[in-house]
Design an enzyme around this catalytic site. Structure first.
Site, mmCIF file in Angstrom:
data_model
loop_
_atom_site.group_PDB
_atom_site.id
_atom_site.type_symbol
_atom_site.label_atom_id
_atom_site.label_comp_id
_atom_site.label_asym_id
_atom_site.label_seq_id
_atom_site.Cartn_x
_atom_site.Cartn_y
_atom_site.Cartn_z
ATOM 1 N N LYS A 32 3.222 -8.245 -3.075
ATOM 2 C CA LYS A 32 4.901 -8.123 -3.106
ATOM 3 C C LYS A 32 5.544 -9.279 -2.881
ATOM 4 O O LYS A 32 6.704 -9.609 -3.719
ATOM 5 C CB LYS A 32 5.085 -7.402 -1.701
ATOM 6 C CG LYS A 32 4.692 -5.924 -1.892
ATOM 7 C CD LYS A 32 4.528 -4.956 -0.597
ATOM 8 C CE LYS A 32 3.940 -3.682 -0.762
ATOM 9 N NZ LYS A 32 3.778 -2.953 0.507
ATOM 10 N N GLN B 244 4.166 -2.719 6.815
ATOM 11 C CA GLN B 244 2.915 -2.273 5.819
ATOM 12 C C GLN B 244 2.107 -1.319 6.564
ATOM 13 O O GLN B 244 1.875 -1.371 7.788
ATOM 14 C CB GLN B 244 2.019 -3.458 5.330
ATOM 15 C CG GLN B 244 1.051 -3.106 4.532
ATOM 16 C CD GLN B 244 1.543 -2.749 3.228
ATOM 17 O OE1 GLN B 244 2.421 -3.327 2.667
ATOM 18 N NE2 GLN B 244 0.502 -2.060 2.721
ATOM 19 N N ASP C 246 11.242 1.428 1.868
ATOM 20 C CA ASP C 246 10.204 2.327 1.644
ATOM 21 C C ASP C 246 10.442 3.890 1.757
ATOM 22 O O ASP C 246 9.608 4.519 1.184
ATOM 23 C CB ASP C 246 9.301 1.959 2.719
ATOM 24 C CG ASP C 246 7.905 1.312 2.487
ATOM 25 O OD1 ASP C 246 7.489 1.306 1.188
ATOM 26 O OD2 ASP C 246 7.517 0.512 3.387
HETATM 27 N N1 GUN Z 1 0.519 1.323 2.441
HETATM 28 C C1 GUN Z 1 0.236 2.053 1.477
HETATM 29 N N2 GUN Z 1 1.120 2.148 0.570
HETATM 30 C C2 GUN Z 1 2.343 1.768 1.217
HETATM 31 C C3 GUN Z 1 3.615 1.769 0.920
HETATM 32 O O1 GUN Z 1 3.977 2.126 -0.136
HETATM 33 N N3 GUN Z 1 4.386 1.227 1.911
HETATM 34 C C4 GUN Z 1 3.820 0.680 2.816
HETATM 35 N N4 GUN Z 1 4.934 -0.079 3.672
HETATM 36 N N5 GUN Z 1 2.766 0.778 3.311
HETATM 37 C C5 GUN Z 1 1.773 1.129 2.628
#
Ligand code: GUN
Length: 291
Positions: free
Chosen positions: A54, A98, A129
């Site tokens: 990211k 996350q 998110d």
């Molecule tokens: N863990 C797996 N997919 C995601 C996501 O799209 N966002 C976040 N924050 N954690 C994740």
């Protein structure tokens, strides 16, 4: 029949170049640089890789990014305090926590009360998110706003092949808050007939065989077999399973490509789209906070 691959990398690059142009415009017109904070608790190896990817993607499109790392031993109060500070930080327009959080913080339930409490702490306007109950509620009531990134990316992939949603049988395998539930809502909104299956579903193969569209998001390597796929179906494989030999495989047996009309590869299908949509949501959040 041999399925055409849906090139997630190419579609993601298109989204990212649009985001890069939007970032440039925002800098020029409003003197604002969109900022994204990624919060990582503990040392889950896969999560570290996601957060790193990211950060690299943010650099590519000109988004400012920070990584906030807390040890796995951090308390819930520490995490809530960190999120609170980010909520108030004018340089930060998007916050993501996350997932999964360490099980010490979630009482072993990855979508349980504690996780919901933590996700609810993120200011809804910075919730890139789309996991805050306000944003999930908007999605539920048919007014999607900040949409969770993986489901938003799946819709973009389907649009890239001009998939006609209307009246199609869509079978989703997996009922997570991150993928299964939100993609069901987005598909219903586009007038698909949706079946959600999960780990306790009986006769799973029979249900998958009904699908004109199959979205596999259960996290079980090669669970979905070639002979479960209706000829000509479109198959979206959200799975990212690391085998003991280090190989990354999806939830769908690659042989399913002999039955499908379109299929996403793993890697290079849904994965790049999740990041591209995160950047797109961050730009949108920064735009709104600047106006
Ligand atoms: N863990 C797996 N997919 C995601 C996501 O799209 N966002 C976040 N924050 N954690 C994740």
């Amino acid at each position: 029949m041999s399925a055409k691959l849906i090139d997630g990398k190419a579609v993601a690059e298109k989204v990212m170049s649009e985001v890069a142009r939007g970032v440039e415009r925002l800098k020029k017109e409003k003197k604002i640089i969109p900022g994204l904070a990624a919060v990582l608790v503990g040392d889950n190896e896969a999560s570290k890789i996601y957060v790193r990817n990211k950060r690299i993607a943010c650099e590519k499109v000109g988004i400012y990014s920070t990584q906030e790392l807390l040890p796995g031993t951090a308390s819930e109060e520490e995490l809530l305090g960190l999120i609170d500070n980010l909520n108030k930080d004018p340089m930060i327009h998007g916050i993501l926590v996350q997932l999964p959080l360490p099980s010490s913080m979630t009482n072993g339930n990855p979508s349980g009360m504690n996780v919901q409490k933590i996700l609810s702490e993120v200011a809804p306007e910075k919730d890139v998110d789309g996991f805050h109950p306000i944003n999930l509620g908007k999605l539920f009531s048919g007014m999607p706003d900040m949409v969770p990134c993986t489901p938003a990316g799946i819709i973009k992939l389907l649009e890239s092949i001009n998939f006609d949603f209307n009246g199609k049988e869509a079978v989703i395998v997996g009922r997570s808050n991150i993928v299964g539930k939100p993609i069901a809502l987005l598909l219903m909104q586009r007038h698909a007939t949706v079946t959600i299956c999960h780990s306790q579903t009986k006769n799973l193969s029979e249900k998958v065989k009904r699908g004109d569209l199959v979205v596999a998001a259960l996290g079980k390597p090669a669970l979905i077999q070639e002979d479960w796929i209706k000829p000509g179906a479109v198959v979206i494989d959200v799975g990212m399973n690391r085998l003991p030999n280090g190989k990354l495989v999806g939830d769908v047996d690659p042989k399913a490509a002999s039955k499908a009309s379109f299929i996403t590869p793993v890697p290079g299908g849904v994965g790049p789209m999740t990041i591209a949509m995160l950047l797109s949501n961050t730009l949108e959040a920064a735009r709104r906070q600047s106006s």
